[in-house]
Design an enzyme around this catalytic site. Structure first.
Site, PDB file in Angstrom:
ATOM      1  N   CYS A 108       0.817  -1.220   0.000  1.00 48.75           N
ATOM      2  CA  CYS A 108       0.000   0.000   0.000  1.00 48.75           C
ATOM      3  C   CYS A 108       0.848   1.266   0.000  1.00 48.75           C
ATOM      4  O   CYS A 108       0.333   2.362  -0.214  1.00 48.75           O
ATOM      5  CB  CYS A 108      -0.942   0.008   1.187  1.00 48.75           C
ATOM      6  N   HIS A 242      -2.870   7.149   3.807  1.00 48.72           N
ATOM      7  CA  HIS A 242      -3.388   5.921   3.200  1.00 48.72           C
ATOM      8  C   HIS A 242      -4.791   5.639   3.731  1.00 48.72           C
ATOM      9  O   HIS A 242      -5.023   5.656   4.944  1.00 48.72           O
ATOM     10  CB  HIS A 242      -2.432   4.757   3.512  1.00 48.72           C
ATOM     11  N   ASN A 272     -10.302   0.218   1.197  1.00 51.86           N
ATOM     12  CA  ASN A 272      -8.843   0.305   1.062  1.00 51.86           C
ATOM     13  C   ASN A 272      -8.442  -0.143  -0.352  1.00 51.86           C
ATOM     14  O   ASN A 272      -8.551  -1.323  -0.674  1.00 51.86           O
ATOM     15  CB  ASN A 272      -8.215  -0.589   2.132  1.00 51.86           C
TER      16      ASN A 272
HETATM   17  N1  ACO Z   1     -17.897  -8.399  10.880  1.00 51.53           N
HETATM   18  C1  ACO Z   1     -18.261  -8.720  12.135  1.00 51.53           C
HETATM   19  N2  ACO Z   1     -17.381  -9.132  13.063  1.00 51.53           N
HETATM   20  C2  ACO Z   1     -16.090  -9.226  12.685  1.00 51.53           C
HETATM   21  C3  ACO Z   1     -15.652  -8.906  11.401  1.00 51.53           C
HETATM   22  C4  ACO Z   1     -16.616  -8.492  10.462  1.00 51.53           C
HETATM   23  N3  ACO Z   1     -16.305  -8.138   9.194  1.00 51.53           N
HETATM   24  N4  ACO Z   1     -14.319  -9.075  11.333  1.00 51.53           N
HETATM   25  C5  ACO Z   1     -13.932  -9.496  12.551  1.00 51.53           C
HETATM   26  N5  ACO Z   1     -15.000  -9.581  13.369  1.00 51.53           N
HETATM   27  C6  ACO Z   1     -15.044  -9.976  14.782  1.00 51.53           C
HETATM   28  C7  ACO Z   1     -13.851 -10.801  15.196  1.00 51.53           C
HETATM   29  O1  ACO Z   1     -14.064 -12.179  14.874  1.00 51.53           O
HETATM   30  C8  ACO Z   1     -13.802 -10.550  16.692  1.00 51.53           C
HETATM   31  O2  ACO Z   1     -14.769 -11.373  17.290  1.00 51.53           O
HETATM   32  P1  ACO Z   1     -14.523 -11.984  18.791  1.00 51.53           P
HETATM   33  O3  ACO Z   1     -14.389 -10.786  19.694  1.00 51.53           O
HETATM   34  O4  ACO Z   1     -15.718 -12.791  19.020  1.00 51.53           O
HETATM   35  O5  ACO Z   1     -13.247 -12.766  18.666  1.00 51.53           O
HETATM   36  C9  ACO Z   1     -14.307  -9.107  16.828  1.00 51.53           C
HETATM   37  O6  ACO Z   1     -14.960  -8.806  15.583  1.00 51.53           O
HETATM   38  C10 ACO Z   1     -13.171  -8.105  17.065  1.00 51.53           C
HETATM   39  O7  ACO Z   1     -12.136  -8.374  16.143  1.00 51.53           O
HETATM   40  P2  ACO Z   1     -10.821  -7.522  16.119  1.00 51.53           P
HETATM   41  O8  ACO Z   1      -9.911  -8.075  15.079  1.00 51.53           O
HETATM   42  O9  ACO Z   1     -10.289  -7.364  17.494  1.00 51.53           O
HETATM   43  O10 ACO Z   1     -11.399  -6.116  15.662  1.00 51.53           O
HETATM   44  P3  ACO Z   1     -10.631  -4.756  15.507  1.00 51.53           P
HETATM   45  O11 ACO Z   1     -11.278  -3.721  16.317  1.00 51.53           O
HETATM   46  O12 ACO Z   1      -9.139  -4.920  15.632  1.00 51.53           O
HETATM   47  O13 ACO Z   1     -10.926  -4.377  13.985  1.00 51.53           O
HETATM   48  C11 ACO Z   1      -9.846  -4.469  11.844  1.00 51.53           C
HETATM   49  C12 ACO Z   1     -10.506  -5.266  12.958  1.00 51.53           C
HETATM   50  C13 ACO Z   1     -10.883  -3.537  11.246  1.00 51.53           C
HETATM   51  C14 ACO Z   1      -9.346  -5.429  10.781  1.00 51.53           C
HETATM   52  C15 ACO Z   1      -8.686  -3.625  12.433  1.00 51.53           C
HETATM   53  O14 ACO Z   1      -7.857  -4.462  13.230  1.00 51.53           O
HETATM   54  C16 ACO Z   1      -7.859  -2.990  11.362  1.00 51.53           C
HETATM   55  O15 ACO Z   1      -8.301  -2.097  10.679  1.00 51.53           O
HETATM   56  N6  ACO Z   1      -6.583  -3.399  11.206  1.00 51.53           N
HETATM   57  C17 ACO Z   1      -5.731  -2.869  10.201  1.00 51.53           C
HETATM   58  C18 ACO Z   1      -6.164  -3.416   8.884  1.00 51.53           C
HETATM   59  C19 ACO Z   1      -5.458  -2.756   7.725  1.00 51.53           C
HETATM   60  O16 ACO Z   1      -5.282  -1.568   7.706  1.00 51.53           O
HETATM   61  N7  ACO Z   1      -5.105  -3.587   6.752  1.00 51.53           N
HETATM   62  C20 ACO Z   1      -4.487  -3.175   5.585  1.00 51.53           C
HETATM   63  C21 ACO Z   1      -3.076  -2.779   5.868  1.00 51.53           C
HETATM   64  S1  ACO Z   1      -1.977  -2.799   4.562  1.00 51.53           S
HETATM   65  C22 ACO Z   1      -2.813  -2.654   3.259  1.00 51.53           C
HETATM   66  O17 ACO Z   1      -3.431  -1.628   3.111  1.00 51.53           O
HETATM   67  C23 ACO Z   1      -2.854  -3.850   2.352  1.00 51.53           C
END
Ligand code: ACO
Length: 320
Positions: A108, A242, A272
């Protein structure tokens, strides 16, 4: 080096969070509160090359130079259907360009990585007019049975034409090895000799760890760049970050203690789009007259690797 042309292109297909909730165990409220994303555009009838060409043509047209005057094409792309030839090679003839090209996988951060390389080419006077195309189809890396990754991404392309001039003031690009936190693996052909079984694995991401790395690394980039140039957040008019997650942008904004108006976003509409994201945002703002001549911009991006890329530049207005 300065930017003299911008372009972007998005697929026609708009996919809402509710549409995803129709086949994934997710909801509009979960996606909106955790990421800020409401809709994304996904390739359906078009190809990635179609988007890349549209963005590139718009950038060349706005630059006022002719396709044959482009001296180099750098194409930022993580993956597409072809391993070879490069995406850049496939764009040259349809664009009317006749120049060297290569694809760069800076995840990215690929657009800022490309700008950094273009800056070095231009500073050494090896090449003058450089077209940068960032074209990405991250929706094609995901397992669409997995809610953790598929809801985050959208497809899109952006393009910039750069040339010699007063614009970019400083870059910071970094790299580090964190393979396990974010990867997409494609199986290659077997040989009679390989002993290790190779299999394709759609995007694997440890979301929380990527979130932590993204915030930590982006803040370091921004702080180093500002300090190195004797600036503070006050001196930056627009932060083009980003477009991955509104909460990541908010963490960086809070660290800088700067007003929300300085942090435009469009991830609500597009998700994204990997390395295309900053260029799409820049093109939209520039065409809407929201980037003022002489404004100071700070670009900052992060991606799988783990890699980051950031830059400070003075904007010079583009006539569309
Ligand atoms: N819908 C509903 N529930 C979900 C989903 C979804 N789409 N995805 C995950 N969950 C659940 C999980 O299973 C978890 O359940 P549990 O508590 O029963 O175990 C709960 O939601 C919380 O999950 P977390 O992973 O802790 O949620 P978080 O607040 O961290 O958000 C997210 C997840 C949005 C992916 C966040 O961590 C994030 O944005 N990370 C960075 C991602 C990123 O930027 N990626 C790209 C980077 S590089 C590039 O651009 C290629």
């Amino acid at each position: 080096m300065k930017i003299i042309g911008t372009g972007s292109a998005l697929p026609e297909k708009v996919v809402t969070n509710d549409m995803l909730a129709g086949f994934l165990n997710t909801s509009d409220s979960w996606i909106t509160t955790r990421t800020g994303i409401h809709t994304r555009r996904l390739l359906s009838i078009e190809t990635l090359e179609d988007l890349a060409l549209k963005a590139a043509r718009a950038a060349i047209e706005s630059s006022g130079i002719q396709p044959e005057d482009i001296d180099y094409l750098i194409c930022s792309n993580v993956a597409n259907s072809y391993v070879s030839p490069s995406l850049g090679s496939m764009l040259l003839s349809p664009l009317g360009c006749c120049c060297p090209t290569f694809d760069l996988n800076g995840a990215c951060a690929g657009l800022v990585y490309s700008l950094d390389i273009a800056d070095a080419f231009i500073k050494t006077k090896k090449y003058r007019n450089i077209l940068i195309v960032a074209a990405e189809e991250p929706s094609r890396f995901c397992n669409w049975h997995e809610r953790e990754t598929s809801v985050l991404f959208g497809d899109g392309a952006s393009a910039l034409v750069v040339t010699d001039g007063e614009g970019f003031m400083d870059f910071r690009v970094t790299g580090d090895t964190h393979t396990d936190v974010l990867y997409y693996k494609r199986a290659l052909e077997s040989t009679p000799y390989d002993r290790v079984e190779d299999k394709t694995e759609p995007l694997v991401m440890q979301g929380r760890e990527v979130f932590r790395l993204a915030v930590e690394a982006s803040i370091e980039d921004v702080d180093v760049l500002l300090e190195r140039n004797g600036m503070t957040g006050e001196d930056i008019d627009v932060f083009l970050l980003h477009q991955a997650n509104l909460r990541i942008i908010e963490c960086i904004r809070e660290h800088l203690d700067q007003p929300r108006e300085k942090f435009p976003t469009n991830l609500q509409n597009y998700g994204n789009t990997s390395s295309a994201s900053i260029g799409i945002l820049m093109d939209e703002l520039s065409r809407a007259g929201q980037l003022k001549d002489g404004a100071t911009l700070l670009l900052s991006s992060f991606g799988g690797g783990f890699v980051t890329g950031a830059a400070i530049l003075k904007w010079s207005g583009i006539q569309y």
